[in-house]
Design an enzyme around this catalytic site. Structure first.
Site, PDB file in Angstrom:
ATOM      1  N   ARG A 101       0.873  -1.177   0.000  1.00 36.62           N
ATOM      2  CA  ARG A 101       0.000   0.000   0.000  1.00 36.62           C
ATOM      3  C   ARG A 101       0.905   1.220   0.000  1.00 36.62           C
ATOM      4  O   ARG A 101       1.688   1.427   0.933  1.00 36.62           O
ATOM      5  CB  ARG A 101      -0.915   0.009   1.233  1.00 36.62           C
ATOM      6  CG  ARG A 101      -1.592   1.337   1.463  1.00 36.62           C
ATOM      7  CD  ARG A 101      -2.702   1.288   2.474  1.00 36.62           C
ATOM      8  NE  ARG A 101      -3.884   0.650   1.906  1.00 36.62           N
ATOM      9  CZ  ARG A 101      -5.094   0.698   2.465  1.00 36.62           C
ATOM     10  NH1 ARG A 101      -5.281   1.346   3.594  1.00 36.62           N
ATOM     11  NH2 ARG A 101      -6.109   0.095   1.900  1.00 36.62           N
ATOM     12  N   HIS A 128      -7.369   1.035  -6.406  1.00 35.56           N
ATOM     13  CA  HIS A 128      -7.592   0.160  -5.244  1.00 35.56           C
ATOM     14  C   HIS A 128      -8.267  -1.118  -5.772  1.00 35.56           C
ATOM     15  O   HIS A 128      -9.458  -1.364  -5.518  1.00 35.56           O
ATOM     16  CB  HIS A 128      -8.456   0.882  -4.217  1.00 35.56           C
ATOM     17  CG  HIS A 128      -8.423   0.264  -2.845  1.00 35.56           C
ATOM     18  ND1 HIS A 128      -7.682  -0.867  -2.550  1.00 35.56           N
ATOM     19  CD2 HIS A 128      -9.048   0.622  -1.683  1.00 35.56           C
ATOM     20  CE1 HIS A 128      -7.860  -1.168  -1.274  1.00 35.56           C
ATOM     21  NE2 HIS A 128      -8.674  -0.297  -0.725  1.00 35.56           N
ATOM     22  N   GLN A 131     -10.155  -3.746  -3.517  1.00 39.79           N
ATOM     23  CA  GLN A 131     -11.455  -3.238  -3.066  1.00 39.79           C
ATOM     24  C   GLN A 131     -12.531  -3.490  -4.129  1.00 39.79           C
ATOM     25  O   GLN A 131     -13.612  -3.997  -3.824  1.00 39.79           O
ATOM     26  CB  GLN A 131     -11.341  -1.729  -2.788  1.00 39.79           C
ATOM     27  CG  GLN A 131     -12.620  -1.097  -2.299  1.00 39.79           C
ATOM     28  CD  GLN A 131     -13.000  -1.577  -0.911  1.00 39.79           C
ATOM     29  OE1 GLN A 131     -12.180  -1.528   0.000  1.00 39.79           O
ATOM     30  NE2 GLN A 131     -14.229  -2.042  -0.728  1.00 39.79           N
ATOM     31  N   ASP A 223     -17.176   7.428  -1.233  1.00 36.99           N
ATOM     32  CA  ASP A 223     -15.908   7.251  -0.505  1.00 36.99           C
ATOM     33  C   ASP A 223     -15.577   8.596   0.144  1.00 36.99           C
ATOM     34  O   ASP A 223     -16.221   9.617  -0.149  1.00 36.99           O
ATOM     35  CB  ASP A 223     -14.812   6.814  -1.510  1.00 36.99           C
ATOM     36  CG  ASP A 223     -13.473   6.507  -0.839  1.00 36.99           C
ATOM     37  OD1 ASP A 223     -13.440   6.360   0.408  1.00 36.99           O
ATOM     38  OD2 ASP A 223     -12.455   6.425  -1.552  1.00 36.99           O
ATOM     39  N   CYS A 263     -16.352   1.868   0.646  1.00 35.66           N
ATOM     40  CA  CYS A 263     -15.189   0.995   0.884  1.00 35.66           C
ATOM     41  C   CYS A 263     -14.773   1.004   2.355  1.00 35.66           C
ATOM     42  O   CYS A 263     -14.095   0.075   2.792  1.00 35.66           O
ATOM     43  CB  CYS A 263     -14.031   1.434   0.001  1.00 35.66           C
ATOM     44  SG  CYS A 263     -13.568   3.155   0.260  1.00 35.66           S
ATOM     45  N   ARG A 291     -13.624  -8.522   1.268  1.00 34.87           N
ATOM     46  CA  ARG A 291     -12.194  -8.255   1.037  1.00 34.87           C
ATOM     47  C   ARG A 291     -11.402  -9.527   1.319  1.00 34.87           C
ATOM     48  O   ARG A 291     -10.474  -9.880   0.599  1.00 34.87           O
ATOM     49  CB  ARG A 291     -11.703  -7.126   1.965  1.00 34.87           C
ATOM     50  CG  ARG A 291     -12.259  -5.747   1.665  1.00 34.87           C
ATOM     51  CD  ARG A 291     -11.732  -5.191   0.352  1.00 34.87           C
ATOM     52  NE  ARG A 291     -10.278  -5.118   0.315  1.00 34.87           N
ATOM     53  CZ  ARG A 291      -9.544  -4.147   0.838  1.00 34.87           C
ATOM     54  NH1 ARG A 291     -10.115  -3.106   1.398  1.00 34.87           N
ATOM     55  NH2 ARG A 291      -8.213  -4.172   0.757  1.00 34.87           N
TER      56      ARG A 291
END
Ligand code: CP
Ligand code: NVA
Length: 311
Positions: A101, A128, A131, A223, A263, A291
């Protein structure tokens, strides 16, 4: 499968579908996969904070018979203490895969090229993908076919929005993205997703009107307005994005059975009201659960041996 999982755009339609199917199988029959990554080790490099990504990769590795090693932002000091090339060259001598990340998307590309082991993108400023795989797994659980599905994304045209566009392009879903002027998705991602979705039924509407995006939608997704790394812009963005809050009024524009997606982490009463987040329409914790299953599938595909499971 290719060596790395960096972007949904890199996947063929076949690989995308196979990964979703594998995730469904991993979720339905976890015991069949409990030795799939026996004695394998995943290094997890984090330059940004995380709850879901860290937990689901670590728990996922344990459930697959392997282990994960967490490297905090202050451990490696990527870029200042050591560059991605040398990090990759070291890690490939000790572990079987890397999840990273980071900020610059180029870091994940360079890391992948530096080593022979699989590299998985656990979020960059641009994308992402884990996700979006989990999100589409969640949507496929209730919709066999997403061809006439309308996914409305309201808020910042950010990493999550970009990966959702790539997934929608593969799935053949329709997407409507509402952002303030100047905060729309990256034009290059818009172009690539359009290319990917040429023959799938995908379409994209870009607008500045949240009501237009949400109108008749099957799912409304939002988000945070300031992503990790944009903390300095938090206040200015809060003002600009206020009309983009997902609240009961906006949800009422969508289909009555529409779901709400995020998310997470969510900033309650900012991009979404608690009324919507905690409503029966909200599937945010299903997304969070998925996830785990989606990433177990990704790790099995990249780090597992040819045989899919025990028997
Ligand atoms: N959605 C998500 O990636 O959560 P974390 O930032 O907590 O990992
Ligand atoms: N867009 C958010 C997603 C967090 C999971 C960020 O990058 O901070």
């Amino acid at each position: 499968m290719r060596k790395d999982f960096l972007s949904i755009h890199d996947l063929s339609l076949y690989e995308f579908t196979k990964l979703i199917d594998l995730a469904k199988e991993v979720k339905a029959k976890p015991d069949r996969f409990h030795k799939k990554l026996k004695r394998k080790i995943l290094a997890m490099i984090f330059q940004k904070p995380s709850l879901r990504t860290r937990m689901t990769f670590e728990v996922g590795m344990l459930q697959l018979g392997g282990e994960a090693v967490y490297l905090a932002p202050s451990d490696i000091q990527l870029g200042s203490r050591e560059g991605v090339y040398d990090i990759g060259k070291n890690l490939e001598r000790w572990v079987d895969g890397i999840m990273i990340r980071t900020f610059a998307h180029q870091n994940v590309i360079d890391l992948g090229q530096s080593c022979k082991i699989p590299v998985i993108n656990g979020l960059t400023d641009l994308l992402h993908p884990c996700q979006a795989m989990a999100d589409f797994l969640t949507l496929y659980e209730t919709n066999k076919n997403l061809k006439s599905f309308k996914l409305a994304y309201v808020g910042d045209g950010n990493n999550v929005c970009h990966s959702l566009m790539f997934a929608a392009a593969k799935a053949g879903a329709k997407m409507a993205v509402a952002t303030p002027a100047g905060y729309g998705p990256n034009p290059e991602i818009v172009r690539l997703a359009a290319e990917d979705g040429q023959d799938t039924g995908y379409s994209l509407t870009l607008t500045q009107d949240p009501a237009e995006a949400a109108s008749g939608a099957d799912a409304v997704y939002t988000d945070v307005w300031a992503s990790m790394g944009q903390e300095a812009e938090k206040e200015s963005r809060a003002k600009l994005f206020a009309p983009y809050q997902v609240n009961a009024g906006l949800m009422a524009k969508a289909k009555p059975e529409a779901v709400f997606m995020h998310c997470l982490p969510a900033h309650r009463e900012e991009e979404v009201t608690s009324e919507v987040l905690d409503s029966r329409q909200s599937i945010v914790y299903d997304q969070a659960e998925n996830r785990l299953h989606a990433q177990k599938a990704i790790m099995c595909a990249l780090m597992g041996d040819a045989k899919d499971h025990d028997d």
